[in-house]
Design a protein around this motif. Structure first.
Motif, PDB file in Angstrom:
ATOM      1  N   HIS A  44       0.851  -1.191   0.000  1.00 22.58           N
ATOM      2  CA  HIS A  44       0.000   0.000   0.000  1.00 22.58           C
ATOM      3  C   HIS A  44       0.889   1.244   0.000  1.00 22.58           C
ATOM      4  O   HIS A  44       1.939   1.261   0.666  1.00 22.58           O
ATOM      5  CB  HIS A  44      -0.896  -0.012   1.242  1.00 22.58           C
ATOM      6  CG  HIS A  44      -1.932   1.062   1.234  1.00 22.58           C
ATOM      7  ND1 HIS A  44      -1.657   2.358   1.637  1.00 22.58           N
ATOM      8  CD2 HIS A  44      -3.239   1.037   0.871  1.00 22.58           C
ATOM      9  CE1 HIS A  44      -2.760   3.089   1.512  1.00 22.58           C
ATOM     10  NE2 HIS A  44      -3.729   2.304   1.055  1.00 22.58           N
ATOM     11  N   PRO A  45       0.520   2.289  -0.758  1.00 24.53           N
ATOM     12  CA  PRO A  45       1.362   3.496  -0.816  1.00 24.53           C
ATOM     13  C   PRO A  45       1.733   4.063   0.549  1.00 24.53           C
ATOM     14  O   PRO A  45       2.868   4.523   0.750  1.00 24.53           O
ATOM     15  CB  PRO A  45       0.509   4.483  -1.617  1.00 24.53           C
ATOM     16  CG  PRO A  45      -0.342   3.610  -2.500  1.00 24.53           C
ATOM     17  CD  PRO A  45      -0.627   2.389  -1.682  1.00 24.53           C
ATOM     18  N   ALA A  46       0.798   4.016   1.507  1.00 24.35           N
ATOM     19  CA  ALA A  46       1.094   4.558   2.840  1.00 24.35           C
ATOM     20  C   ALA A  46       2.140   3.713   3.559  1.00 24.35           C
ATOM     21  O   ALA A  46       3.035   4.247   4.222  1.00 24.35           O
ATOM     22  CB  ALA A  46      -0.185   4.640   3.670  1.00 24.35           C
ATOM     23  N   THR A  47       2.040   2.390   3.430  1.00 25.89           N
ATOM     24  CA  THR A  47       3.031   1.539   4.102  1.00 25.89           C
ATOM     25  C   THR A  47       4.384   1.621   3.399  1.00 25.89           C
ATOM     26  O   THR A  47       5.421   1.534   4.048  1.00 25.89           O
ATOM     27  CB  THR A  47       2.560   0.070   4.179  1.00 25.89           C
ATOM     28  OG1 THR A  47       2.271  -0.408   2.869  1.00 25.89           O
ATOM     29  CG2 THR A  47       1.315  -0.052   5.030  1.00 25.89           C
ATOM     30  N   ARG A  48       4.389   1.817   2.067  1.00 26.32           N
ATOM     31  CA  ARG A  48       5.662   2.001   1.369  1.00 26.32           C
ATOM     32  C   ARG A  48       6.340   3.289   1.839  1.00 26.32           C
ATOM     33  O   ARG A  48       7.553   3.356   1.997  1.00 26.32           O
ATOM     34  CB  ARG A  48       5.453   2.066  -0.155  1.00 26.32           C
ATOM     35  CG  ARG A  48       4.860   0.836  -0.796  1.00 26.32           C
ATOM     36  CD  ARG A  48       5.525  -0.456  -0.406  1.00 26.32           C
ATOM     37  NE  ARG A  48       6.966  -0.462  -0.587  1.00 26.32           N
ATOM     38  CZ  ARG A  48       7.773  -1.380  -0.083  1.00 26.32           C
ATOM     39  NH1 ARG A  48       7.275  -2.368   0.655  1.00 26.32           N
ATOM     40  NH2 ARG A  48       9.069  -1.319  -0.290  1.00 26.32           N
ATOM     41  N   ARG A  49       5.520   4.326   2.069  1.00 29.50           N
ATOM     42  CA  ARG A  49       6.064   5.586   2.578  1.00 29.50           C
ATOM     43  C   ARG A  49       6.614   5.388   3.982  1.00 29.50           C
ATOM     44  O   ARG A  49       7.678   5.899   4.332  1.00 29.50           O
ATOM     45  CB  ARG A  49       4.982   6.667   2.549  1.00 29.50           C
ATOM     46  CG  ARG A  49       5.503   8.088   2.564  1.00 29.50           C
ATOM     47  CD  ARG A  49       4.522   9.079   1.968  1.00 29.50           C
ATOM     48  NE  ARG A  49       3.149   8.855   2.398  1.00 29.50           N
ATOM     49  CZ  ARG A  49       2.140   8.555   1.576  1.00 29.50           C
ATOM     50  NH1 ARG A  49       2.361   8.408   0.282  1.00 29.50           N
ATOM     51  NH2 ARG A  49       0.925   8.381   2.029  1.00 29.50           N
ATOM     52  N   ALA A  56       5.501  -2.719  15.176  1.00 28.92           N
ATOM     53  CA  ALA A  56       6.163  -2.103  14.029  1.00 28.92           C
ATOM     54  C   ALA A  56       5.747  -2.796  12.735  1.00 28.92           C
ATOM     55  O   ALA A  56       5.553  -2.140  11.699  1.00 28.92           O
ATOM     56  CB  ALA A  56       7.680  -2.168  14.205  1.00 28.92           C
ATOM     57  N   GLY A  57       5.609  -4.127  12.779  1.00 30.40           N
ATOM     58  CA  GLY A  57       5.161  -4.856  11.603  1.00 30.40           C
ATOM     59  C   GLY A  57       3.766  -4.441  11.170  1.00 30.40           C
ATOM     60  O   GLY A  57       3.484  -4.311   9.971  1.00 30.40           O
ATOM     61  N   ALA A  58       2.878  -4.184  12.151  1.00 29.69           N
ATOM     62  CA  ALA A  58       1.527  -3.715  11.833  1.00 29.69           C
ATOM     63  C   ALA A  58       1.578  -2.327  11.192  1.00 29.69           C
ATOM     64  O   ALA A  58       0.818  -2.030  10.257  1.00 29.69           O
ATOM     65  CB  ALA A  58       0.672  -3.689  13.100  1.00 29.69           C
ATOM     66  N   MET A  59       2.491  -1.473  11.672  1.00 33.38           N
ATOM     67  CA  MET A  59       2.650  -0.141  11.088  1.00 33.38           C
ATOM     68  C   MET A  59       3.065  -0.218   9.621  1.00 33.38           C
ATOM     69  O   MET A  59       2.697   0.641   8.819  1.00 33.38           O
ATOM     70  CB  MET A  59       3.706   0.651  11.875  1.00 33.38           C
ATOM     71  CG  MET A  59       3.304   1.006  13.286  1.00 33.38           C
ATOM     72  SD  MET A  59       4.689   1.738  14.213  1.00 33.38           S
ATOM     73  CE  MET A  59       4.881   3.293  13.349  1.00 33.38           C
ATOM     74  N   LEU A  60       3.843  -1.242   9.278  1.00 32.30           N
ATOM     75  CA  LEU A  60       4.360  -1.390   7.920  1.00 32.30           C
ATOM     76  C   LEU A  60       3.515  -2.338   7.066  1.00 32.30           C
ATOM     77  O   LEU A  60       3.867  -2.597   5.912  1.00 32.30           O
ATOM     78  CB  LEU A  60       5.803  -1.907   7.968  1.00 32.30           C
ATOM     79  CG  LEU A  60       6.841  -0.967   8.585  1.00 32.30           C
ATOM     80  CD1 LEU A  60       8.180  -1.666   8.716  1.00 32.30           C
ATOM     81  CD2 LEU A  60       6.983   0.291   7.741  1.00 32.30           C
TER      82      LEU A  60
END
Length: 323
Positions: free
Chosen positions: A71-76, A124-128
């Protein structure tokens, strides 16, 4: 049917393996767990470890970013994790942030806030949006020591002790033996459980003495690896690193048996160009009970780096094969 994969390593080698596994995860329905070394004492990780205590976050961060969602947000967010603060010239005062990766600071903060590195890594994994799980090999940091012959070029036959992961990684001598301090660190319980239910255990690529072999020196991890019903795959490096200069491709496989004598392996994956004469590698693979698989897994620019797409393509028929 879901295929449960546990990949061992640290740093860039494990990152390449995880990116490749992500490529074939949809086709094979993979459940990916990364088990990461915790001996780093250089750079940003070394500074944070010395100043704050706790686990060095750099290799854990790289594994998380390798598994980050699309997802663009997670890539950012993944880009933010990798962002490293530049030096800012300021008269009369130092710059404490210079050289630190944002993700390293964030992981340290989460570990302090939650009081447990596994919980911190899950958050952190959930954030990404991580497609998989990242675990430390131990909840306590370790130090790596090596007995090295010829570390001093002027005394090629002298054997000395080189201390610290960074120093072992850059030594110009030949590593003759490896040990951890403490010698028997407690394994991460979640890692032991993942090994016990895995379908595949994957070792390498990566720095052999500082990223791959340390897992075999943790008694509970070693016991779990030997007891696991999973098949085992070793992915070989494309070129020798400083710590393994003078070590042939076949010697890399022999080192696994040296540190875990009962270890058997099902497949060894290597790049044909990197292997050169395949016969010694065939013999070393067979001594572990393994079949050698040769495939073009390097990037096209000639540098000794694995191409995630090519490595993923090579992994699909191996991991998807029936017993």
């Amino acid at each position: 049917m879901t295929i449960r994969v546990v990949a061992f390593g640290g740093g860039h080698g494990l990152s390449a393996s995880l990116r490749a596994l992500r490529r074939c995860a949809p086709e094979l329905d993979l459940d990916i767990t990364a088990v990461v070394t915790v001996g780093d004492d250089g750079g940003s990780s070394g500074r944070l470890r010395a100043e704050r205590g706790g686990l060095p976050p750099g290799d854990l961060r790289q594994a998380l970013v390798a598994l980050a969602g699309d997802h663009p947000a997670t890539r950012r967010s993944a880009g933010l994790f990798q962002h490293r603060f530049a030096e800012v010239a300021a008269a009369g005062r130092g710059d404490g942030l210079a050289g630190h990766a944002v993700g390293n600071l964030l992981l340290c903060g989460l570990m302090e806030l939650l009081g447990d590195p596994v919980a911190a890594l899950e958050h952190a994994g959930a954030m990404l949006g991580a497609v998989g799980r990242v675990l430390p090999m131990s909840r306590q940091p370790v130090d790596i020591e090596a007995r090295v012959r010829g570390a001093d070029p002027g005394r090629p036959d002298e054997v000395c002790t080189v201390r610290g992961q960074h120093q072992v990684a850059v030594t110009t001598g030949r590593v003759e033996s490896l040990r951890l301090t403490p010698q028997a660190p407690a394994a991460c319980a979640e890692a032991v459980a993942a090994i016990g239910t895995a379908d595949w255990l994957i070792f390498g690529p990566g720095s052999w003495y500082t990223s791959v072999l340390p897992h075999l020196l943790v008694p509970q991890l070693a016991a779990a690896i030997l007891a696991s019903p999973a098949r085992r795959l070793v992915t070989l490096n494309l070129a020798a690193e400083k710590e393994t200069l003078g070590l042939s491709v076949a010697d890399h496989l022999a080192a696994l048996r040296w540190y875990l004598p009962e270890l058997t392996v099902d497949f060894v994956l290597a790049d044909a160009k990197a292997v050169g004469d395949p016969e010694p590698v065939h013999g070393a693979a067979e001594s572990l009970g393994a079949r050698l698989v040769l495939a073009p897994v390097a990037v096209d620019d000639g540098t000794p780096r694995h191409d995630p797409a090519a490595l993923g393509a090579a992994l699909v028929p191996v991991l998807g094969a029936d017993r």
